[in-house]
Design an enzyme around this catalytic site. Structure first.
Site, PDB file in Angstrom:
ATOM      1  N   SER A 198      38.893  41.059  43.006  1.00 43.46           N
ATOM      2  CA  SER A 198      40.255  41.516  42.723  1.00 43.46           C
ATOM      3  C   SER A 198      41.203  40.707  43.590  1.00 43.46           C
ATOM      4  O   SER A 198      40.767  39.893  44.406  1.00 43.46           O
ATOM      5  CB  SER A 198      40.387  42.999  43.039  1.00 43.46           C
ATOM      6  OG  SER A 198      40.345  43.168  44.438  1.00 43.46           O
ATOM      7  N   LYS A 199      42.471  40.981  43.427  1.00 41.22           N
ATOM      8  CA  LYS A 199      43.489  40.222  44.166  1.00 41.22           C
ATOM      9  C   LYS A 199      43.234  40.234  45.673  1.00 41.22           C
ATOM     10  O   LYS A 199      43.591  39.310  46.372  1.00 41.22           O
ATOM     11  CB  LYS A 199      44.877  40.809  43.889  1.00 41.22           C
ATOM     12  CG  LYS A 199      45.400  40.375  42.541  1.00 41.22           C
ATOM     13  CD  LYS A 199      46.912  40.436  42.499  1.00 41.22           C
ATOM     14  CE  LYS A 199      47.406  40.061  41.121  1.00 41.22           C
ATOM     15  NZ  LYS A 199      47.981  41.188  40.411  1.00 41.22           N
ATOM     16  N   ARG A 200      42.624  41.319  46.134  1.00 39.54           N
ATOM     17  CA  ARG A 200      42.301  41.445  47.548  1.00 39.54           C
ATOM     18  C   ARG A 200      41.483  40.249  48.063  1.00 39.54           C
ATOM     19  O   ARG A 200      41.566  39.855  49.213  1.00 39.54           O
ATOM     20  CB  ARG A 200      41.446  42.698  47.721  1.00 39.54           C
ATOM     21  CG  ARG A 200      41.813  43.583  48.831  1.00 39.54           C
ATOM     22  CD  ARG A 200      41.291  45.008  48.618  1.00 39.54           C
ATOM     23  NE  ARG A 200      40.190  45.154  47.684  1.00 39.54           N
ATOM     24  CZ  ARG A 200      38.904  45.076  48.012  1.00 39.54           C
ATOM     25  NH1 ARG A 200      38.549  44.812  49.249  1.00 39.54           N
ATOM     26  NH2 ARG A 200      37.970  45.277  47.097  1.00 39.54           N
ATOM     27  N   GLY A 238      41.538  37.185  47.028  1.00 40.95           N
ATOM     28  CA  GLY A 238      42.124  35.867  46.792  1.00 40.95           C
ATOM     29  C   GLY A 238      42.785  35.929  45.435  1.00 40.95           C
ATOM     30  O   GLY A 238      42.733  36.953  44.760  1.00 40.95           O
TER      31      GLY A 238
END
Ligand code: GLU
Length: 485
Positions: free
Chosen positions: A253-255, A257
């Site tokens: 997920s965006k977490r 990268g």
């Protein structure tokens, strides 16, 4: 099904993500490897979330990556149209067939009734699914619902007590029990088919031979297979590629990268770097070599070396791979890529200035060994464009020593005597200066660095000096130390 035909079928509901890009790549490479077709189809049946803007963004991202479709949206072909909302008539024909043969039925349950049904099932600890209320409506009951103004959905009548077996090219034989699947919607109340239905009609009528997609679609596959079976259509071969996990093994997920391709474009990754990284998310080559161009992958890729276990998205690896591709790339190309970042950082005013271009090219050729992606050039090239003000107390102390003016003169003298300044020549000038004045390395290197850049760390002097040239060197020394040479 003779001809190898693969497709990428994105829903245009946002930018192209890493997972989608990998699916596109695997389909594309497999088609290339086997001399087949690669088709781009747009799955826009989610009217609320789909947009032409997203469709454009996805196409741009695919083109940037280097994935070219020979059939589909924009390219044309014998099996169009290639946007699902333009194929409604075709879907209706198959829906009618399913209704006529009793494989599907109209369901008039309201959203509230369905929600209540779910709640009740949950309270009995049952798996929530459609209970089949509308499976056996009489004509009169139907008419009554219609009179109430209810708009039906169409549900597929899932056969009872059947095993649905999928021979997956990556996962092997996967069996689903039909009893675990409730009658699912194939056409929504607005008349638009759902993904699980439209995808079958499209893959079948477009003569798709292989469907390669993410593992998140594995649970959709039995629903699709049942429709193939009901309509007596030939199925494609399925290959479900593992999920992409972050380094901590949770779903990417965006977490972890950036997940959308455009962010890698903006950060100045090379398409071949991203392709090389993406292909290794699930596929492994036979030998030790890990660096490949797209052309090489078109020869090497195959589904038999795609792993079942999850792929881990490792940013360090991406940087390393891209770094390697930067070293292989042509300096003119890198210069073109570097220019916008330098304008953005205000080191350059004009992209079309030939002298600036030549300077940037010299900078790129010396600092590319320190670049993982091109946007780093902004920071790494700073001292090539201007010195920083000499403010650090320690640096001021070093430069104030008595021997410094003589040393700098000697060094600049050595530089000006040379026909051309190359890193090797600059190293030689340092040596000559040390020898002539009987100085140690540290009495020469750090003071020159401070006099030229105002700070005590930064690029290698033998890389900076050839780019600056003697005149700018004299100017910088004067600006920082007031020593005129
Ligand atoms: N439109 C689907 C998606 O974007 C395609 C899935 C498939 O390849 O069947 O996930």
């Amino acid at each position: 099904m003779d001809r190898v035909r693969l497709r990428f079928a994105p829903s245009p509901t946002g930018p192209l993500h890493i997972g989608g890009a990998r699916s596109a790549l695997f389909n594309y490479l497999y088609a290339k490897k086997h001399g087949g077709d690669f088709i781009l189809r747009i799955e826009d049946t989610d009217l609320e979330r789909s947009s032409r803007e997203s469709e454009e963004n996805i196409k741009d991202a695919l083109k940037w990556i280097g994935i070219h479709w020979n059939e589909g949206i924009d390219a044309g072909g014998d099996y169009g149209p290639y946007r699902q909302t333009e194929r409604l008539e075709l879907y209706n024909r198959y829906v009618d067939e399913l209704l006529e043969k009793g494989f599907a039925y109209k369901c008039y349950c309201s959203p509230q009734e369905l929600a209540d049904m779910r709640e009740e099932q949950k309270s009995r600890s049952e798996m929530p699914r459609y209970d089949g209320s509308c499976r056996t409506l009489t004509k009169e009951q139907e008419e009554a619902f219609v009179a109430e103004g209810r708009k039906p959905v169409i549900r597929f009548r899932v056969p009872e007590g059947q095993d649905i077996v999928i021979d997956d090219l990556v996962r092997g034989t996967v069996t689903f029990e039909s009893d675990g699947i409730g009658d699912y919607v194939i056409v929504k109340s607005d008349g638009i088919p759902t993904y699980n239905f439209a995808v079958v009609i499209d893959d079948s009528t477009m003569k798709i031979s292989h469907v390669v997609r993410g593992e998140e679609h594995l649970s959709n596959t039995p629903r699709q297979v049942m429709i193939y079976q009901a309509l007596g259509l030939e199925q494609p071969k399925f290959a479900h590629v593992s999920l992409i996990l972050g380094k901590d093994r949770s779903k990417m997920s965006k977490r972890h990268g950036s997940t959308s391709v455009v962010n890698y474009v903006n950060a100045g990754f090379l398409p071949e770097g991203l392709v090389n990284f993406l292909v290794l998310l699930g596929w492994s080559p036979e030998g030790e070599e890990e660096l490949f161009s797209m052309e090489e992958l078109e020869q090497l890729f195959d589904l038999d070396r795609v792993a079942k276990n999850p792929a881990v998205f490792d940013n360090d690896k991406l940087n390393w791979i891209n770094h390697q591709h930067i070293q292989r790339a042509d300096d003119d190309r890198l210069t073109e890529l570097a220019m916008p970042y330098l304008v953005q950082n205000r080191y350059l005013e004009d992209m079309d200035d030939e002298a600036a271009y030549q300077k940037v090219k010299r900078i790129v050729s010396v600092i590319k060994t320190g670049l993982d992606h091109m946007s780093q050039i902004g920071e790494k090239a700073e001292l090539f464009f201007a010195s920083k003000p000499l403010e650090d107390e320690k640096a001021k102390e070093i430069i104030a020593q008595d021997f410094i003016p003589g040393m700098l003169k000697q060094f600049v003298q050595a530089l000006s005597e040379k026909e051309e300044l190359t890193p090797e020549v600059v190293k030689k000038c340092f040596k000559e200066t040390m020898k002539a004045l009987d100085l140690k390395g540290k009495q020469v290197f750090m003071p020159v660095r401070i006099a030229l850049t105002g700070v005590m760390s930064g690029p290698e002097m033998h890389e900076l000096i050839p780019v600056l040239g003697v005149e700018e060197i004299k100017e910088r020394i004067f600006a920082n130390t007031e020593i005129r040479i």
